[in-house]
Write a protein that holds these residues in place. Sequence first.
Motif, PDB file in Angstrom:
ATOM      1  N   UNK A   1       0.909  -1.057   0.082  1.00  0.00           N
ATOM      2  CA  UNK A   1      -0.022   0.105   0.088  1.00  0.00           C
ATOM      3  C   UNK A   1       0.813   1.224   0.142  1.00  0.00           C
ATOM      4  N   UNK A   2       1.894   1.289   0.842  1.00  0.00           N
ATOM      5  CA  UNK A   2       2.655   2.687   0.945  1.00  0.00           C
ATOM      6  C   UNK A   2       3.500   2.816  -0.402  1.00  0.00           C
ATOM      7  N   UNK A   3       3.469   1.824  -1.207  1.00  0.00           N
ATOM      8  CA  UNK A   3       4.435   2.042  -2.490  1.00  0.00           C
ATOM      9  C   UNK A   3       3.342   2.861  -3.528  1.00  0.00           C
ATOM     10  N   UNK A   4       1.851   2.709  -3.133  1.00  0.00           N
ATOM     11  CA  UNK A   4       0.927   3.304  -4.350  1.00  0.00           C
ATOM     12  C   UNK A   4       0.715   4.573  -3.926  1.00  0.00           C
ATOM     13  N   UNK A   5       0.230   5.451  -4.580  1.00  0.00           N
ATOM     14  CA  UNK A   5      -0.304   6.767  -4.265  1.00  0.00           C
ATOM     15  C   UNK A   5      -1.068   6.836  -3.409  1.00  0.00           C
ATOM     16  N   UNK A   6      -1.106   7.899  -2.445  1.00  0.00           N
ATOM     17  CA  UNK A   6      -2.225   7.950  -1.378  1.00  0.00           C
ATOM     18  C   UNK A   6      -3.127   8.951  -1.990  1.00  0.00           C
TER      19      UNK A   6
END
Lengths: 94, 471
Positions: free
Chosen positions: B389-394
């Motif tokens: 999740x942290x690698x994906x855009x927030x």
Amino acid sequence: MSLDLPKEHQLRYLSKRAADIEAIKNGAHNNDFEVAVMIGHRLKGSGETFGFPLITTHGNTIELAGLAQDKAKILAAVDLLSESVQTYLQKMQG
Amino acid sequence: MKSKNASSLVIIDDDIDLLELLSSFFRQRGYNVASYEDARVALTDIESKKVAADVVISDLKLPVMSGLDFIKRIRTFNSVLPIILMTAEGSLEIAVEAIESGAYDFVLKPLHVPQLLISVQRALFLNQVQNENTSLKSLITDQDFLGLKGVIGKSPGFKKAMELAKRVSSSQANIIIFGESGSGKEVVAKAVHELGDRKNGPFVAINCSAIPENLLESELFGYAKGAFTGAVGSKTGLFEEANKGTLFLDEIGDLALPLQAKLLRVLQERKIKRIGENTTRDITARVICATHKDLKKEVEKGNFREDLYFRLNVIPIHMPPLRERKEDIIPLSEYFLKKFALLNNANIKGFTKGAIKRLESLNWKGNVRELENAIERAVVLANSEFVDVDDLPGMDQGFGETKAEEGTTGPALFSVNSIMTLEDMSKKYIEFIFKRNGYAKEQTAKELGIDRKTLYRKLKELETVEQLTIQ
């Protein structure tokens, strides 16, 4: 041979040859030339790899003599092999 | 200790001294080594994948199963594994037989071990190239639609658009593709081209909104030498370049009115005149247009010619935005992940479950193009084999907003009729905060006042971070 082998590796290799020498001699005395062919072939391939070209030379002679079923030549080459192993051992330990 | 990223060697020799020497030599250089005295055992272990093998080094003369027999058996289930044969028999005939049997290289005993190392390094490089080649082939053949490479989607909206594209591909009717920016209008246009009888001709695409009006005219129609200042030579226009093929005019809704009139004439007469020329030239290109605009409204506003609209709007194809075809998000993400992992030489195998949920929950206002960019970014940033999740855009990075799947006021933790245990309530609360934060672990841990490791352990208990592989 540009491979720098650890000394203990080489010493272990030399010390294990006594059993080969014994086995070839026994085989020749019993007219089992297959032992000379097999061990001679192995020594031919490994001797110089470990830094001992004379073992390769004698291994080749022993293999060929085994194929020719020439007992005298096998025993003569084994004696030379034994001498070479001793010389190498003395050089390394001295 | 087995190294995770090191190359794996299998060494086979009945000479124990050599076997030990080679194993020691390659282990010292960071290789994972599995050594065998018996080729049959090695064969079984390689076939059953009990042992990893990137390269095999085998003696030729072995008891029971020779090196040549070993190669023949390996080739029945693995046609590419590089095998280096060693032998004290230095004859040319044996070397030729070994190579013909499928050996990668042939080295003579007594061994020159550094030379063997070079042979292994080359074999590994070959292995890597072959693996990349296989991956690339699977990338362009595994996931396709209607037999078209790289055309990915399984949603009803996508299928409807592509099936219509297929039906009209062999007709001569004008086609206009409607869809938001980045939704894949050019993919549809290419599908029409590839599936029709013009597939051997050129596919020429131009974005009408990206080029100033005066330049666009010369781009489309070409010009004669001396037609205007600076026209030192003649130029072939795109209509001519696309002869016997397809001309794709993207963002036709942004075409200036004078050019709209010229385009209408071309579509009616199938002839063009280069700027500065009096003679007409026949054109055989099929014209496909696309726009993100509502052309009917543009006609009402006076921005688009009604006659051109009717001329173009013979067969309209609508490509839905990505948010309306959520079933396509994961197949597209997997495709892009494979593509960018290959391009970046990154060992990324898939997405975590949390990442998949995040991908599915975003609105993707920029459609497939935005998704592609997000995956490229994730592949570059990922710290592990799985994109998290942290690698994906927030939600705060200008990417699509989350869809509210449930209220943000929290779950009903207390109820008069049902009493839950403290542990269950704790789990429910963690799950709620995790979801509310779009499955971002760092933020969730911060809000819950625990460290990431503790959160990870608790999430594992909730079975929300199972890793999923692409395949």
